[in-house]
Design a protein around this motif. Structure first.
Motif, mmCIF file in Angstrom:
data_model
loop_
_atom_site.group_PDB
_atom_site.id
_atom_site.type_symbol
_atom_site.label_atom_id
_atom_site.label_comp_id
_atom_site.label_asym_id
_atom_site.label_seq_id
_atom_site.Cartn_x
_atom_site.Cartn_y
_atom_site.Cartn_z
ATOM 1 N N GLU A 100 -32.856 42.839 -6.600
ATOM 2 C CA GLU A 100 -33.878 43.630 -5.918
ATOM 3 C C GLU A 100 -35.166 42.842 -5.749
ATOM 4 O O GLU A 100 -35.820 42.884 -4.710
ATOM 5 N N CYS A 101 -35.551 42.142 -6.821
ATOM 6 C CA CYS A 101 -36.777 41.349 -6.762
ATOM 7 C C CYS A 101 -36.633 40.144 -7.675
ATOM 8 O O CYS A 101 -36.181 40.263 -8.820
ATOM 9 N N LEU A 102 -37.021 38.998 -7.182
ATOM 10 C CA LEU A 102 -37.073 37.765 -7.956
ATOM 11 C C LEU A 102 -38.541 37.474 -8.233
ATOM 12 O O LEU A 102 -39.335 37.297 -7.304
ATOM 13 N N ILE A 103 -38.924 37.453 -9.503
ATOM 14 C CA ILE A 103 -40.317 37.270 -9.901
ATOM 15 C C ILE A 103 -40.464 35.876 -10.502
ATOM 16 O O ILE A 103 -39.773 35.529 -11.466
ATOM 17 N N VAL A 104 -41.366 35.077 -9.934
ATOM 18 C CA VAL A 104 -41.528 33.684 -10.336
ATOM 19 C C VAL A 104 -42.916 33.482 -10.933
ATOM 20 O O VAL A 104 -43.929 33.773 -10.292
ATOM 21 N N ASP A 105 -42.951 32.983 -12.160
ATOM 22 C CA ASP A 105 -44.216 32.671 -12.821
ATOM 23 C C ASP A 105 -44.140 31.230 -13.299
ATOM 24 O O ASP A 105 -43.713 30.945 -14.424
ATOM 25 N N HIS A 106 -44.535 30.305 -12.422
ATOM 26 C CA HIS A 106 -44.381 28.881 -12.751
ATOM 27 C C HIS A 106 -45.288 28.037 -11.865
ATOM 28 O O HIS A 106 -45.173 28.072 -10.641
ATOM 29 N N TYR A 107 -46.167 27.254 -12.473
ATOM 30 C CA TYR A 107 -47.096 26.406 -11.721
ATOM 31 C C TYR A 107 -46.397 25.265 -10.988
ATOM 32 O O TYR A 107 -46.972 24.666 -10.078
ATOM 33 N N ASP A 110 -43.208 25.975 -5.787
ATOM 34 C CA ASP A 110 -43.967 26.363 -4.593
ATOM 35 C C ASP A 110 -43.039 26.905 -3.513
ATOM 36 O O ASP A 110 -41.902 27.305 -3.785
ATOM 37 N N SER A 111 -43.521 26.907 -2.287
ATOM 38 C CA SER A 111 -42.804 27.540 -1.177
ATOM 39 C C SER A 111 -41.445 26.908 -0.890
ATOM 40 O O SER A 111 -40.549 27.581 -0.380
ATOM 41 N N ASP A 112 -41.257 25.631 -1.185
ATOM 42 C CA ASP A 112 -39.956 24.999 -0.963
ATOM 43 C C ASP A 112 -38.876 25.701 -1.782
ATOM 44 O O ASP A 112 -37.785 26.002 -1.287
ATOM 45 N N TRP A 113 -39.189 25.971 -3.029
ATOM 46 C CA TRP A 113 -38.256 26.675 -3.922
ATOM 47 C C TRP A 113 -38.084 28.113 -3.452
ATOM 48 O O TRP A 113 -36.965 28.630 -3.406
ATOM 49 N N ASP A 136 -44.244 31.322 -0.503
ATOM 50 C CA ASP A 136 -43.497 32.103 0.482
ATOM 51 C C ASP A 136 -42.965 33.333 -0.252
ATOM 52 O O ASP A 136 -41.861 33.327 -0.799
ATOM 53 N N CYS A 137 -43.767 34.389 -0.293
ATOM 54 C CA CYS A 137 -43.430 35.546 -1.118
ATOM 55 C C CYS A 137 -43.891 36.843 -0.460
ATOM 56 O O CYS A 137 -44.714 36.832 0.456
ATOM 57 N N ASP A 138 -43.370 37.938 -0.965
ATOM 58 C CA ASP A 138 -43.729 39.260 -0.456
ATOM 59 C C ASP A 138 -44.897 39.869 -1.224
ATOM 60 O O ASP A 138 -45.690 40.628 -0.668
ATOM 61 N N LYS A 153 -55.755 32.785 1.280
ATOM 62 C CA LYS A 153 -55.739 32.986 2.741
ATOM 63 C C LYS A 153 -54.817 32.005 3.454
ATOM 64 O O LYS A 153 -54.049 32.379 4.338
ATOM 65 N N ASP A 154 -54.879 30.739 3.080
ATOM 66 C CA ASP A 154 -54.083 29.723 3.762
ATOM 67 C C ASP A 154 -52.863 29.282 2.947
ATOM 68 O O ASP A 154 -52.203 28.302 3.298
ATOM 69 N N LEU A 155 -52.575 30.000 1.866
ATOM 70 C CA LEU A 155 -51.482 29.601 0.982
ATOM 71 C C LEU A 155 -50.305 30.559 1.009
ATOM 72 O O LEU A 155 -49.166 30.152 0.764
ATOM 73 N N ALA A 156 -50.559 31.827 1.284
ATOM 74 C CA ALA A 156 -49.504 32.847 1.276
ATOM 75 C C ALA A 156 -49.332 33.432 2.670
ATOM 76 O O ALA A 156 -50.270 33.417 3.486
ATOM 77 N N PRO A 157 -48.162 33.977 2.995
ATOM 78 C CA PRO A 157 -47.960 34.597 4.314
ATOM 79 C C PRO A 157 -48.925 35.761 4.523
ATOM 80 O O PRO A 157 -49.351 36.423 3.570
ATOM 81 N N LYS A 158 -49.279 36.001 5.763
ATOM 82 C CA LYS A 158 -50.198 37.104 6.075
ATOM 83 C C LYS A 158 -49.631 38.445 5.639
ATOM 84 O O LYS A 158 -50.372 39.376 5.322
ATOM 85 N N SER A 159 -48.310 38.556 5.638
ATOM 86 C CA SER A 159 -47.657 39.811 5.270
ATOM 87 C C SER A 159 -47.596 40.035 3.759
ATOM 88 O O SER A 159 -47.216 41.105 3.296
ATOM 89 N N CYS A 160 -47.981 39.031 2.998
ATOM 90 C CA CYS A 160 -47.878 39.098 1.542
ATOM 91 C C CYS A 160 -48.872 40.112 0.977
ATOM 92 O O CYS A 160 -50.059 40.102 1.308
ATOM 93 N N GLN A 161 -48.403 40.971 0.102
ATOM 94 C CA GLN A 161 -49.261 41.943 -0.569
ATOM 95 C C GLN A 161 -49.879 41.294 -1.803
ATOM 96 O O GLN A 161 -49.168 40.792 -2.674
ATOM 97 N N LEU A 162 -51.215 41.296 -1.872
ATOM 98 C CA LEU A 162 -51.919 40.658 -2.971
ATOM 99 C C LEU A 162 -52.350 41.685 -4.014
ATOM 100 O O LEU A 162 -52.937 42.717 -3.681
#
Length: 357
Positions: A100-107, A110-113, A136-138, A153-162
């Motif tokens: 349902e959801c993949l939660i990533v907590d790792h410095y 990035d978006s390639d993964w 690249d996340c929701d 602003k320039d790191l996550a998709p515009k559709s991403c909920q912050l």
């Protein structure tokens, strides 16, 4: 149907990322969700504690790539392999599940993964503090004080909920449970007796002993009581135990405790490392003197000091004067700290996830 956490803990990384993910996982489990952790088998990984608590854990293999110096991600050496290899291992671990959801907590991820894992999950969430790479996340959670949409602003998709700020700080429910009792005790504060020392899960540079060496120079502290909390990865326990027997301070050592909130609740002042534990102290209105022991703690500590909730100690020689000054401002620091975090962030984040999955 399940929710997957991709997070690591180690002597180098510490246990803060794992702890906050577990706080969120606990709420999701209580809501009836199946949860699994996927983690690298790093030295000092405390994920075995999760297995003892009945949480499913899949361990990935640590690899040693040759070209990490050329990697675009600042903390690449935390991963124990390339992102590509890590993504492949993670896919193999979860491909037979409906995620349902993949939660990533790792410095180090990035978006390639994220893009590689997208086909294997319905939604992808990132927990971050730094804002130093592409995502690249929701959903994206940054629980730090002063975090804004501009940061991503320039790191996550515009559709991403912050989800931004300590309103969403991921704390275990033990903190919200004792919050009222802790705040009432501070409001009735009359004497300065109990000091809590906690330098994180591993304290690889043994700041704990350096702090004790400094505090032992202060005659005004000989009547104070010190509870020293040592994390599961702390490797100097025997040495510190011997030291405590000869100290002129009233010391009690506790190793790998599961009830840190109770220790915070009875403390008048905390001395500790900056980082995610800051929100635990704030929730309980606990004034603190903090040492910055990692680069990713700088922004957290400075924002809290600017608010007046903590005092940063940049050098051990400043410690005794900082403790003396803290005695005069404990109530003020407590009132500021308690307004920053109420301990209900994990429930808020879980509710957001449950609404969107």
């Amino acid at each position: 149907m399940c929710i997957i956490f991709r997070v690591d803990a180690s002597t180098k990384i510490g246990s803060g990322h794992l702890s906050r993910c577990l706080a969120l996982a606990d709420v999701l489990i209580k809501a009836g969700k199946k949860v699994r952790f996927v983690t690298k088998n790093h030295p000092g990984n405390v994920a075995l504690n999760l297995i003892r608590q009945g949480v499913e854990v899949t361990f990935l293999s640590v690899r040693q790539p040759k070209l990490l110096k050329q990697c675009k991600v600042q903390h690449a050496n935390w991963l124990g392999g390339t992102q590509q290899d890590d993504a492949i291992q993670t896919i193999n671990a979860i491909s037979d599940l409906f995620v349902e959801c993949l939660i990533v907590d790792h410095y180090a991820i990035d978006s390639d993964w994220h893009k590689a894992l997208r086909p294997f999950c319905k939604r992808l969430m990132v927990i971050d503090d730094l804002g130093d790479r592409d995502f690249d996340c929701d959903l994206l959670l940054d629980q730090n004080l002063g975090s804004t949409a501009k940061k991503y602003k320039d790191l996550a998709p515009k559709s991403c909920q912050l989800l931004l700020g300590p309103f969403y700080a991921l704390l275990r429910d033990e903190f919200s449970t004792v919050r009222a009792k802790s705040l009432a005790r501070r409001d009735a504060f009359k004497s300065f007796e109990n000091i809590l020392i906690s330098m994180g899960g591993s304290d690889p540079d043994n700041y704990t002993k350096l702090i004790l060496n400094e505090l032992e120079k202060a005659k005004c502290l000989v009547n104070s009581k010190f509870n020293i909390i040592l994390g599961p990865q702390y490797k100097y326990f025997s040495d510190l135990k011997n030291h405590s027997k000869l100290s002129n301070l009233r010391l009690r050592l506790f190793h790998n405790v599961s009830n840190i909130a109770e220790f915070m609740q009875i403390a008048d002042l905390a001395i500790g490392a900056s980082g995610s534990t800051s929100w635990e102290r704030c929730c309980l209105g606990l004034p603190s003197i903090q040492f910055i022991v990692a680069d990713n703690q700088v922004c957290i500590a400075k924002a809290l000091e600017k608010k007046g909730a903590i005092k940063i100690c940049s050098d051990l020689s400043e410690l005794i004067p900082s403790v003396a000054n803290a005695k005069l401002s404990l109530k003020r620091m407590s009132f500021i700290a308690r307004d920053i975090c109420d301990g209900l962030g994990a429930t808020r984040v879980a509710n957001t996830l449950l609404e969107t999955t």
